[in-house]
Motif scaffolding. Structure first.
Motif, mmCIF file in Angstrom:
data_model
loop_
_atom_site.group_PDB
_atom_site.id
_atom_site.type_symbol
_atom_site.label_atom_id
_atom_site.label_comp_id
_atom_site.label_asym_id
_atom_site.label_seq_id
_atom_site.Cartn_x
_atom_site.Cartn_y
_atom_site.Cartn_z
ATOM 1 N N ALA A 1 7.811 9.491 -1.855
ATOM 2 C CA ALA A 1 7.401 10.341 -0.732
ATOM 3 C C ALA A 1 6.126 9.716 -0.173
ATOM 4 O O ALA A 1 5.483 8.898 -0.833
ATOM 5 C CB ALA A 1 7.132 11.768 -1.193
ATOM 6 N N THR A 2 5.772 10.125 1.029
ATOM 7 C CA THR A 2 4.564 9.582 1.646
ATOM 8 C C THR A 2 3.521 10.688 1.774
ATOM 9 O O THR A 2 3.685 11.612 2.567
ATOM 10 C CB THR A 2 4.898 8.991 3.027
ATOM 11 O OG1 THR A 2 5.882 7.964 2.860
ATOM 12 C CG2 THR A 2 3.651 8.380 3.679
ATOM 13 N N HIS A 3 2.488 10.581 0.966
ATOM 14 C CA HIS A 3 1.459 11.625 0.951
ATOM 15 C C HIS A 3 0.850 11.776 2.348
ATOM 16 O O HIS A 3 0.635 12.875 2.829
ATOM 17 C CB HIS A 3 0.346 11.282 -0.050
ATOM 18 C CG HIS A 3 0.870 10.755 -1.347
ATOM 19 N ND1 HIS A 3 0.270 9.723 -2.031
ATOM 20 C CD2 HIS A 3 1.967 11.057 -2.080
ATOM 21 C CE1 HIS A 3 0.951 9.447 -3.132
ATOM 22 N NE2 HIS A 3 1.984 10.238 -3.184
ATOM 23 N N ASP A 4 0.637 10.664 3.011
ATOM 24 C CA ASP A 4 -0.089 10.695 4.289
ATOM 25 C C ASP A 4 0.639 11.475 5.371
ATOM 26 O O ASP A 4 0.037 11.878 6.349
ATOM 27 C CB ASP A 4 -0.366 9.266 4.768
ATOM 28 C CG ASP A 4 -1.404 8.572 3.891
ATOM 29 O OD1 ASP A 4 -1.594 7.360 4.066
ATOM 30 O OD2 ASP A 4 -1.989 9.244 3.022
ATOM 31 N N ASP B 1 0.826 -1.207 0.000
ATOM 32 C CA ASP B 1 0.000 0.000 0.000
ATOM 33 C C ASP B 1 0.865 1.264 0.000
ATOM 34 O O ASP B 1 0.621 2.218 0.749
ATOM 35 C CB ASP B 1 -0.922 0.008 1.230
ATOM 36 C CG ASP B 1 -2.069 1.009 1.057
ATOM 37 O OD1 ASP B 1 -2.536 1.528 2.085
ATOM 38 O OD2 ASP B 1 -2.430 1.289 -0.094
ATOM 39 N N HIS B 2 1.908 1.250 -0.817
ATOM 40 C CA HIS B 2 2.796 2.413 -0.896
ATOM 41 C C HIS B 2 3.307 2.506 -2.328
ATOM 42 O O HIS B 2 3.993 1.586 -2.792
ATOM 43 C CB HIS B 2 3.976 2.286 0.088
ATOM 44 C CG HIS B 2 4.688 3.573 0.285
ATOM 45 N ND1 HIS B 2 4.130 4.639 0.955
ATOM 46 C CD2 HIS B 2 5.902 3.991 -0.133
ATOM 47 C CE1 HIS B 2 4.976 5.656 0.954
ATOM 48 N NE2 HIS B 2 6.054 5.293 0.301
ATOM 49 N N HIS B 3 2.943 3.565 -3.017
ATOM 50 C CA HIS B 3 3.134 3.628 -4.475
ATOM 51 C C HIS B 3 4.115 4.713 -4.907
ATOM 52 O O HIS B 3 4.105 5.809 -4.329
ATOM 53 C CB HIS B 3 1.777 3.847 -5.137
ATOM 54 C CG HIS B 3 0.772 2.789 -4.775
ATOM 55 N ND1 HIS B 3 0.074 2.793 -3.581
ATOM 56 C CD2 HIS B 3 0.407 1.655 -5.412
ATOM 57 C CE1 HIS B 3 -0.719 1.725 -3.530
ATOM 58 N NE2 HIS B 3 -0.527 1.011 -4.610
#
Ligand code: HBI
Length: 98
Positions: free
Chosen positions: A74-77, A57-59
């Motif tokens: 990068a991590t949007h969350d 779950d990381h795109h």
């Protein structure tokens, strides 16, 4: 366990082990460009990364033209870098020993 944004020190430590990656100017993100023999090899790489990304779950944010793949992580969350970006970068480095 909630996803945490990497601290500046954690970013520095992570990048020290990810020598093929660099920080994106003006953004908490890391980037790497990979060049393959041909499109077939590049797309095969992208397929493997896509399966990993969906499982975790990381795109990635990526651009492909023929045998070149530009990857940005990068991590949007968390609006920055998280451990998920480090692990995805490590996976990309492992499967694309160049
Ligand atoms: N991929 N790079 C990245 N960053 C995220 O925050 C993210 C993702 N893939 C799926 C995902 N988050 C889900 O948890 C939802 O937030 C969409």
């Amino acid at each position: 366990m909630t996803l945490q944004k990497l601290t500046a020190q954690e970013q520095t430590d992570a990048l020290a082990k990810l020598s093929a990656w660099s920080l994106v100017d003006g953004r908490e993100a890391i980037k790497r460009t990979l060049t393959f023999k041909d499109f077939n090899e590049a797309f095969g790489f992208m397929s493997r990364v896509a399966l990993y990304a969906d499982k975790h779950d990381h795109h990635p944010e990526w651009f492909n033209v023929y045998n070149r793949v530009e990857v940005t992580l990068a991590t949007h969350d968390v609006q920055g870098l998280s451990i998920r970006d480090v692990k995805l970068a490590q996976f990309i480095d492992e499967i694309s020993k160049q």
